[in-house]
Design a protein around this motif. Structure first.
Motif, PDB file in Angstrom:
ATOM      1  N   LEU A 166      -2.819 -33.901 -26.115  1.00  0.00           N
ATOM      2  CA  LEU A 166      -2.042 -33.530 -24.938  1.00  0.00           C
ATOM      3  C   LEU A 166      -2.918 -32.657 -24.046  1.00  0.00           C
ATOM      4  N   LEU A 167      -3.006 -33.022 -22.771  1.00  0.00           N
ATOM      5  CA  LEU A 167      -3.961 -32.369 -21.876  1.00  0.00           C
ATOM      6  C   LEU A 167      -3.311 -31.474 -20.827  1.00  0.00           C
ATOM      7  N   GLY A 168      -2.001 -31.521 -20.721  1.00  0.00           N
ATOM      8  CA  GLY A 168      -1.352 -30.667 -19.731  1.00  0.00           C
ATOM      9  C   GLY A 168       0.118 -30.980 -19.603  1.00  0.00           C
ATOM     10  N   GLN A 169       0.817 -30.071 -18.915  1.00  0.00           N
ATOM     11  CA  GLN A 169       2.247 -30.195 -18.698  1.00  0.00           C
ATOM     12  C   GLN A 169       2.573 -29.857 -17.252  1.00  0.00           C
ATOM     13  N   GLY A 170       3.391 -30.683 -16.614  1.00  0.00           N
ATOM     14  CA  GLY A 170       3.836 -30.425 -15.251  1.00  0.00           C
ATOM     15  C   GLY A 170       5.345 -30.341 -15.197  1.00  0.00           C
ATOM     16  N   ILE A 171       5.844 -29.493 -14.314  1.00  0.00           N
ATOM     17  CA  ILE A 171       7.291 -29.279 -14.202  1.00  0.00           C
ATOM     18  C   ILE A 171       7.757 -29.588 -12.784  1.00  0.00           C
ATOM     19  N   GLY A 172       8.868 -30.306 -12.687  1.00  0.00           N
ATOM     20  CA  GLY A 172       9.504 -30.574 -11.404  1.00  0.00           C
ATOM     21  C   GLY A 172      10.969 -30.188 -11.465  1.00  0.00           C
ATOM     22  N   GLY A 173      11.694 -30.415 -10.396  1.00  0.00           N
ATOM     23  CA  GLY A 173      13.115 -30.086 -10.350  1.00  0.00           C
ATOM     24  C   GLY A 173      13.962 -31.104 -11.089  1.00  0.00           C
ATOM     25  N   PRO A 174      15.282 -31.051 -10.924  1.00  0.00           N
ATOM     26  CA  PRO A 174      16.175 -31.992 -11.604  1.00  0.00           C
ATOM     27  C   PRO A 174      15.946 -33.422 -11.130  1.00  0.00           C
ATOM     28  N   SER A 175      16.190 -34.393 -12.026  1.00  0.00           N
ATOM     29  CA  SER A 175      15.941 -35.786 -11.648  1.00  0.00           C
ATOM     30  C   SER A 175      17.038 -36.742 -12.111  1.00  0.00           C
ATOM     31  N   ASN A 176      18.264 -36.237 -12.238  1.00  0.00           N
ATOM     32  CA  ASN A 176      19.401 -37.119 -12.511  1.00  0.00           C
ATOM     33  C   ASN A 176      19.865 -37.694 -11.179  1.00  0.00           C
ATOM     34  N   TYR A 177      19.528 -38.937 -10.926  1.00  0.00           N
ATOM     35  CA  TYR A 177      19.805 -39.501  -9.605  1.00  0.00           C
ATOM     36  C   TYR A 177      21.295 -39.686  -9.341  1.00  0.00           C
ATOM     37  N   GLN A 178      22.100 -39.713 -10.402  1.00  0.00           N
ATOM     38  CA  GLN A 178      23.542 -39.828 -10.218  1.00  0.00           C
ATOM     39  C   GLN A 178      24.108 -38.577  -9.538  1.00  0.00           C
ATOM     40  N   VAL A 179      23.394 -37.473  -9.703  1.00  0.00           N
ATOM     41  CA  VAL A 179      23.862 -36.189  -9.163  1.00  0.00           C
ATOM     42  C   VAL A 179      23.200 -35.856  -7.830  1.00  0.00           C
ATOM     43  N   ILE A 180      21.881 -36.074  -7.738  1.00  0.00           N
ATOM     44  CA  ILE A 180      21.142 -35.620  -6.549  1.00  0.00           C
ATOM     45  C   ILE A 180      20.632 -36.750  -5.673  1.00  0.00           C
ATOM     46  N   GLY A 181      20.812 -37.991  -6.095  1.00  0.00           N
ATOM     47  CA  GLY A 181      20.344 -39.115  -5.301  1.00  0.00           C
ATOM     48  C   GLY A 181      18.949 -39.578  -5.728  1.00  0.00           C
ATOM     49  N   VAL A 182      18.632 -40.821  -5.377  1.00  0.00           N
ATOM     50  CA  VAL A 182      17.377 -41.430  -5.821  1.00  0.00           C
ATOM     51  C   VAL A 182      16.162 -40.711  -5.256  1.00  0.00           C
ATOM     52  N   ARG A 183      16.173 -40.430  -3.950  1.00  0.00           N
ATOM     53  CA  ARG A 183      14.991 -39.859  -3.305  1.00  0.00           C
ATOM     54  C   ARG A 183      14.613 -38.516  -3.910  1.00  0.00           C
ATOM     55  N   LYS A 184      15.590 -37.636  -4.089  1.00  0.00           N
ATOM     56  CA  LYS A 184      15.298 -36.321  -4.658  1.00  0.00           C
ATOM     57  C   LYS A 184      14.860 -36.437  -6.122  1.00  0.00           C
ATOM     58  N   ALA A 185      15.445 -37.371  -6.837  1.00  0.00           N
ATOM     59  CA  ALA A 185      15.068 -37.562  -8.237  1.00  0.00           C
ATOM     60  C   ALA A 185      13.615 -38.023  -8.349  1.00  0.00           C
ATOM     61  N   ILE A 186      13.231 -38.977  -7.525  1.00  0.00           N
ATOM     62  CA  ILE A 186      11.857 -39.484  -7.547  1.00  0.00           C
ATOM     63  C   ILE A 186      10.878 -38.410  -7.088  1.00  0.00           C
ATOM     64  N   ASP A 187      11.297 -37.606  -6.119  1.00  0.00           N
ATOM     65  CA  ASP A 187      10.447 -36.495  -5.666  1.00  0.00           C
ATOM     66  C   ASP A 187      10.165 -35.527  -6.811  1.00  0.00           C
ATOM     67  N   ALA A 188      11.195 -35.243  -7.629  1.00  0.00           N
ATOM     68  CA  ALA A 188      11.022 -34.328  -8.770  1.00  0.00           C
ATOM     69  C   ALA A 188      10.068 -34.916  -9.792  1.00  0.00           C
ATOM     70  N   VAL A 189      10.199 -36.218 -10.056  1.00  0.00           N
ATOM     71  CA  VAL A 189       9.292 -36.898 -10.988  1.00  0.00           C
ATOM     72  C   VAL A 189       7.858 -36.831 -10.465  1.00  0.00           C
ATOM     73  N   GLU A 190       7.701 -37.141  -9.181  1.00  0.00           N
ATOM     74  CA  GLU A 190       6.364 -37.139  -8.581  1.00  0.00           C
ATOM     75  C   GLU A 190       5.748 -35.744  -8.610  1.00  0.00           C
ATOM     76  N   MET A 191       6.568 -34.731  -8.384  1.00  0.00           N
ATOM     77  CA  MET A 191       6.081 -33.350  -8.404  1.00  0.00           C
ATOM     78  C   MET A 191       5.542 -32.993  -9.785  1.00  0.00           C
ATOM     79  N   SER A 192       6.281 -33.362 -10.824  1.00  0.00           N
ATOM     80  CA  SER A 192       5.844 -33.047 -12.188  1.00  0.00           C
ATOM     81  C   SER A 192       4.557 -33.788 -12.535  1.00  0.00           C
ATOM     82  N   ILE A 193       4.432 -35.018 -12.061  1.00  0.00           N
ATOM     83  CA  ILE A 193       3.226 -35.812 -12.334  1.00  0.00           C
ATOM     84  C   ILE A 193       2.013 -35.227 -11.611  1.00  0.00           C
TER      85      ILE A 193
END
Length: 333
Positions: free
Chosen positions: A25-52
């Motif tokens: 394991l080489l590292g860990q990234g953290i993003g915001g919430p990503s349950n798209y049912q609650v916050i919508g697809v765009r915000k969920a994908i943004d959180a995933v992208e942020m963590s990556i």
């Protein structure tokens, strides 16, 4: 060197890990919430992208595309969910192969190291998920706080609130929970609970946070609190039993991984819960998850590129957890 990404996306945070094909394991990234049912697809994908992006920066890896990215996201469970979220993920153009699963799937993979078994999660919500030796899957509970989540922290907290209003009216038994809740919310009287719940819009997480008060009252012998916890244990056991029956594994040696804050009640929950499950599946062995869900996603990604999850890989993963910190790695054979 080949690299895989593992993402655990929940209702509070999104965690991304990166590993090489040797299991480091080489590292860990953290993003915001990503349950798209609650916050919508765009915000969920943004959180995933942020963590990556964060984990790529931390690991200092420059690569146009990764071999595999495996994601376990809360709120993904139906065909339409996979279609909507999967299409959005492809737009990130980060990996040659995308594996999209629901969050319980990667949690089970981490708990059992990709072996068959059942996972029961009892936190703010509650869900059971399992896979048998043939690869058949089954789920129970986890329908959300309106339709289900019986046995969850939210369920326990809501029952505590109702218990004190019933006691106040004389519709229910007197309970220590009344004084505990008045003190907890700093109320002048129980009548002020109405404003706290409705006008102040008490959140699901805040209601679930009342579970320790119920545990405390139960430890002091409060019959109402004891009953609430017994009912939670019954619901959680029923969820596991439903999965076991759907998988037709009642007679098999089966691992059931237990996780979530509700199980911190230990002796007030576990004996009854385990007893009910063993009535149906007597060969069941109860375990704590061996690894956290994000590592489960890493395991699934490694398997996708042909890496066997053997003792050597597990040792490197476990050693990496210790180096990185805040990542659960605890191999138990």
């Amino acid at each position: 060197m080949r690299y895989v990404l593992g993402v655990d996306g929940g209702g509070t945070i999104t965690k991304c890990l990166i590993a090489d094909d040797k299991g480091n394991l080489l590292g860990q990234g953290i993003g915001g919430p990503s349950n798209y049912q609650v916050i919508g697809v765009r915000k969920a994908i943004d959180a995933v992208e942020m963590s990556i992006k964060e984990v790529i920066r931390i690991a200092s890896i420059r690569k146009a595309k990764f071999e595999v990215i495996c994601l376990g996201l809360a709120g993904v469970g139906r065909s339409i969910d996979y279609e909507v979220v999967g299409k959005a993920l492809k737009g990130l153009n980060l990996a040659q192969k995308i594996i999209l699963q629901h969050d319980a799937f990667i949690a089970l993979a981490g708990a059992t190291i990709c072996r068959s078994g059942v996972l029961i999660i009892a936190g703010t919500g509650a869900t059971a998920f399992g896979i048998n030796e043939e690869g058949r899957r089954a789920r129970a509970n986890g329908w959300g706080f309106i339709l289900g989540d019986e046995g969850s922290g939210y369920d326990i907290g809501q029952k505590a609130l109702r218990a004190v209003t019933r006691a106040y009216d004389g519709r229910g038994e007197a309970t220590l929970l009344t004084s505990r809740l008045i003190q907890y919310f700093k109320l002048k009287s129980l009548l002020d609970i109405v404003q706290r719940v409705y006008r102040d819009k008490l959140s699901r997480r805040e209601i679930a946070a009342l579970t320790p008060l119920v545990v405390e009252a139960a430890k002091k012998g409060d019959r109402v609190a004891i009953l609430i916890l017994k009912e939670a244990a019954e619901e959680l056991a029923t969820s596991v039993v439903a999965v076991i029956k759907n998988l037709k594994t009642e007679k098999e040696k089966l691992e059931v991984a237990i996780t979530g804050g509700v199980f911190k009640a230990r002796e007030l929950i576990l004996p009854y819960f385990k007893g009910r499950v063993k009535e149906v599946a007597p060969k069941t062995r109860f375990i704590e998850p061996r690894f956290e869900p994000a590592i489960g996603a890493i395991f699934l990604g490694l398997r996708e590129i042909g890496v066997e999850i053997d003792d050597e890989i597990l040792k490197r993963v476990n050693d990496s957890c210790a180096r990185l910190g805040e990542i659960k790695g605890n191999v138990k054979k």
